[in-house]
Design a protein around this motif. Sequence first.
Motif, PDB file in Angstrom:
ATOM      1  N   ASP A 188      60.706  42.211  38.850  1.00  0.00           N
ATOM      2  CA  ASP A 188      61.582  41.810  37.742  1.00  0.00           C
ATOM      3  C   ASP A 188      61.429  42.714  36.529  1.00  0.00           C
ATOM      4  OD1 ASP A 188      59.084  41.068  36.847  1.00  0.00           O
ATOM      5  OD2 ASP A 188      59.637  39.001  36.347  1.00  0.00           O
ATOM      6  N   GLY A 189      60.658  43.777  36.664  1.00  0.00           N
ATOM      7  CA  GLY A 189      60.462  44.713  35.569  1.00  0.00           C
ATOM      8  C   GLY A 189      59.262  44.416  34.695  1.00  0.00           C
ATOM      9  N   TYR A 190      58.575  43.305  34.968  1.00  0.00           N
ATOM     10  CA  TYR A 190      57.355  42.954  34.241  1.00  0.00           C
ATOM     11  C   TYR A 190      56.161  43.052  35.180  1.00  0.00           C
ATOM     12  CZ  TYR A 190      60.632  40.815  30.918  1.00  0.00           C
ATOM     13  OH  TYR A 190      61.665  40.584  30.032  1.00  0.00           O
ATOM     14  N   ALA A 191      55.097  43.689  34.729  1.00  0.00           N
ATOM     15  CA  ALA A 191      53.886  43.739  35.531  1.00  0.00           C
ATOM     16  C   ALA A 191      53.288  42.343  35.638  1.00  0.00           C
ATOM     17  CB  ALA A 191      52.871  44.701  34.919  1.00  0.00           C
ATOM     18  N   ASP A 192      52.691  42.047  36.783  1.00  0.00           N
ATOM     19  CA  ASP A 192      52.018  40.777  37.025  1.00  0.00           C
ATOM     20  C   ASP A 192      50.531  41.051  37.228  1.00  0.00           C
ATOM     21  OD1 ASP A 192      54.616  39.442  37.164  1.00  0.00           O
ATOM     22  OD2 ASP A 192      54.797  40.445  39.115  1.00  0.00           O
ATOM     23  N   LEU A 193      49.710  40.048  36.975  1.00  0.00           N
ATOM     24  CA  LEU A 193      48.266  40.215  37.074  1.00  0.00           C
ATOM     25  C   LEU A 193      47.704  39.259  38.115  1.00  0.00           C
ATOM     26  CD1 LEU A 193      45.742  41.606  35.852  1.00  0.00           C
ATOM     27  CD2 LEU A 193      45.584  39.664  34.279  1.00  0.00           C
ATOM     28  N   VAL A 194      47.000  39.820  39.088  1.00  0.00           N
ATOM     29  CA  VAL A 194      46.317  39.023  40.108  1.00  0.00           C
ATOM     30  C   VAL A 194      44.874  38.829  39.654  1.00  0.00           C
ATOM     31  CG1 VAL A 194      45.731  38.827  42.547  1.00  0.00           C
ATOM     32  CG2 VAL A 194      47.799  40.067  41.871  1.00  0.00           C
ATOM     33  N   VAL A 195      44.428  37.585  39.610  1.00  0.00           N
ATOM     34  CA  VAL A 195      43.098  37.246  39.099  1.00  0.00           C
ATOM     35  C   VAL A 195      42.391  36.350  40.110  1.00  0.00           C
ATOM     36  CG1 VAL A 195      41.775  36.228  37.208  1.00  0.00           C
ATOM     37  CG2 VAL A 195      43.971  37.322  36.732  1.00  0.00           C
ATOM     38  N   SER A 196      41.124  36.635  40.374  1.00  0.00           N
ATOM     39  CA  SER A 196      40.374  35.777  41.282  1.00  0.00           C
ATOM     40  C   SER A 196      39.305  34.991  40.536  1.00  0.00           C
ATOM     41  CB  SER A 196      39.721  36.588  42.393  1.00  0.00           C
ATOM     42  OG  SER A 196      38.550  37.254  41.931  1.00  0.00           O
ATOM     43  N   ALA A 197      38.947  33.852  41.116  1.00  0.00           N
ATOM     44  CA  ALA A 197      37.789  33.057  40.709  1.00  0.00           C
ATOM     45  C   ALA A 197      36.979  32.844  41.985  1.00  0.00           C
ATOM     46  CB  ALA A 197      38.225  31.728  40.106  1.00  0.00           C
ATOM     47  N   PRO A 198      36.127  33.798  42.353  1.00  0.00           N
ATOM     48  CA  PRO A 198      35.526  33.783  43.700  1.00  0.00           C
ATOM     49  C   PRO A 198      34.544  32.657  43.953  1.00  0.00           C
ATOM     50  CG  PRO A 198      34.646  35.586  42.374  1.00  0.00           C
ATOM     51  CD  PRO A 198      35.777  35.007  41.603  1.00  0.00           C
ATOM     52  N   TYR A 199      34.148  31.932  42.891  1.00  0.00           N
ATOM     53  CA  TYR A 199      33.194  30.836  43.074  1.00  0.00           C
ATOM     54  C   TYR A 199      33.809  29.467  42.789  1.00  0.00           C
ATOM     55  CZ  TYR A 199      30.368  35.004  42.762  1.00  0.00           C
ATOM     56  OH  TYR A 199      29.878  36.271  42.950  1.00  0.00           O
ATOM     57  N   GLU A 200      35.128  29.424  42.751  1.00  0.00           N
ATOM     58  CA  GLU A 200      35.836  28.174  42.528  1.00  0.00           C
ATOM     59  C   GLU A 200      35.585  27.208  43.695  1.00  0.00           C
ATOM     60  OE1 GLU A 200      38.789  25.557  40.748  1.00  0.00           O
ATOM     61  OE2 GLU A 200      38.057  27.469  39.979  1.00  0.00           O
ATOM     62  N   ASP A 201      35.244  25.963  43.380  1.00  0.00           N
ATOM     63  CA  ASP A 201      35.163  24.918  44.401  1.00  0.00           C
ATOM     64  C   ASP A 201      36.562  24.362  44.630  1.00  0.00           C
ATOM     65  OD1 ASP A 201      32.428  25.290  44.311  1.00  0.00           O
ATOM     66  OD2 ASP A 201      32.031  23.495  43.115  1.00  0.00           O
ATOM     67  N   THR A 202      36.976  24.307  45.879  1.00  0.00           N
ATOM     68  CA  THR A 202      38.307  23.796  46.222  1.00  0.00           C
ATOM     69  C   THR A 202      38.171  22.799  47.365  1.00  0.00           C
ATOM     70  OG1 THR A 202      38.886  25.390  47.964  1.00  0.00           O
ATOM     71  CG2 THR A 202      39.208  26.105  45.674  1.00  0.00           C
ATOM     72  N   ALA A 203      39.301  22.311  47.829  1.00  0.00           N
ATOM     73  CA  ALA A 203      39.299  21.405  48.974  1.00  0.00           C
ATOM     74  C   ALA A 203      38.760  22.089  50.226  1.00  0.00           C
ATOM     75  CB  ALA A 203      40.717  20.889  49.227  1.00  0.00           C
ATOM     76  N   ARG A 204      38.732  23.420  50.200  1.00  0.00           N
ATOM     77  CA  ARG A 204      38.181  24.144  51.355  1.00  0.00           C
ATOM     78  C   ARG A 204      36.661  24.188  51.336  1.00  0.00           C
ATOM     79  NH1 ARG A 204      38.830  29.210  51.578  1.00  0.00           N
ATOM     80  NH2 ARG A 204      39.440  29.578  49.419  1.00  0.00           N
ATOM     81  N   GLY A 205      36.041  23.806  50.188  1.00  0.00           N
ATOM     82  CA  GLY A 205      34.596  23.752  50.150  1.00  0.00           C
ATOM     83  C   GLY A 205      34.018  24.338  48.879  1.00  0.00           C
TER      84      GLY A 205
END
Length: 476
Positions: free
Chosen positions: A116-133
């Motif tokens: 769309d002409g705007y840069a997007d930013l991919v960000v991780s939280a590698p220690y996030e607790d989720t429903a996966r564990g």
Amino acid sequence: MVNRYGLRGGWRTGALLVAVVMGAPLLSATPAAAVHGAVPGDFNGDGYRDAVLPAPGADVAGKRGAGAVVVLYGSKSGLSTSRRATITQNTAGVPGTAEPDDGFGGATATADLNRDGYADLVVSAPYEDTARGEDAGLVTVLWGSKKGLTSGSDLPATTPGRYYGLDVAALSTGPGAAKTEVLVAGYEGSMRFVEPFSRGGTYGAAVENHNTASVGSVALDDFDHDGFPDEVVVSVRMNGPSSGDVYVNPVYGGAQQMGNGLIAATGDINGDGYADLVVGDPDDPGNAGGNGALGGRVLLWYGSAHGIARDMRPVQLTQNTSGVPGASEKEDNFGGALTVADLNRDGLADIVVGSPREDTDKRDAGMVTVIPGRRTGALGGGAYAFTQDTAGIPGGDETEDSFGTTVAVGDINRDGKPELVISAAGENNSTGAVWVLPGGTNGPTSKGSSMITAPSVGFPQEYGTLLGGNGLLGAI
């Protein structure tokens, strides 16, 4: 105390080490954080690229180590800490909630995913607790807009696992060229997301790669110039060789037979139209005659019409290479940070190498080396280096600063001369700091460089913010 990133703080300890038993990797309880930082991108569409300063150790609303990302908006006059946005998982429109030790900002990558002409930013939280564990990890796309990064959506892992988002890579080269793609590293392997992406959180497909487990670094580029991205995954350390195994398009073949490392970057070093693969291998040799090089090394595989063959012998660069400043010494960790970009605008990509454990007059003060690209002949000639004691660079070398923890390149003031962005995670009791070196006629220059500290962008905590990211410091 040492935090989970391997620096002083309150988080639990851990090292990114792997042992292979009967062909299966045994993983440490807490791995190091991600190895890359995002290149500047124009998130608000004003024509100026904006700098990304991750702070994965930042406290948020009393949650220790929840993590944050600071965006400094570019302009004709460069960067100012007063023109900034701080984004956390408590920011409206961002998925998740700030919780202790999430490490939001652990890895970042930039691309215009939805075109769309705007840069997007991919960000991780590698220690996030989720429903996966526990410590399952989370990866979020923050979508660019006229108002900057104002909303986000998830790129979900599809199977159970841990530390999803140790590293992320993103590529979007425009309509009719290579497909837009995001690649995510984790302990169960890598996840590949392909176009079309939408602000609503949809994407074309998600493909798992479990053939290569324990992935610590990822990269994307087109090594054979066929218009489609090739995927690079680098494992965490394996039993035997120094560093990890390097795979190009890992679903289709095994690891590179000659050389290994911990971090990957790409670019056209010799100007032949094919992207080349550069890998940082910061480890000293594990034993006599083993892999690695004293003080660390960088390996280069040249792309071609046939891509990069598994049995191709890479070019090796060390601090003992002719023309490269310094000398190879034990535990310099040359190759501990890495990016590839054309700094002097000669049409050839240059290799920017961090040596965060380099001793200057102070132990582990750190250094950054630039090795210019060449069309022919051996690399190394014309290389130059920066430390905190280089004239014009604010601050000064101090013990365990780790200048060169991460490196990034981008033209922030739109003068056609890209700036060099350098972090030092150990600065000021691991609050971290970031330096911006202006672009010059022949590359970045220390004259006029600026230093951005954690307090200057709103982080008052006394230790462990890790402004600029933690790179590979938790592993090396």
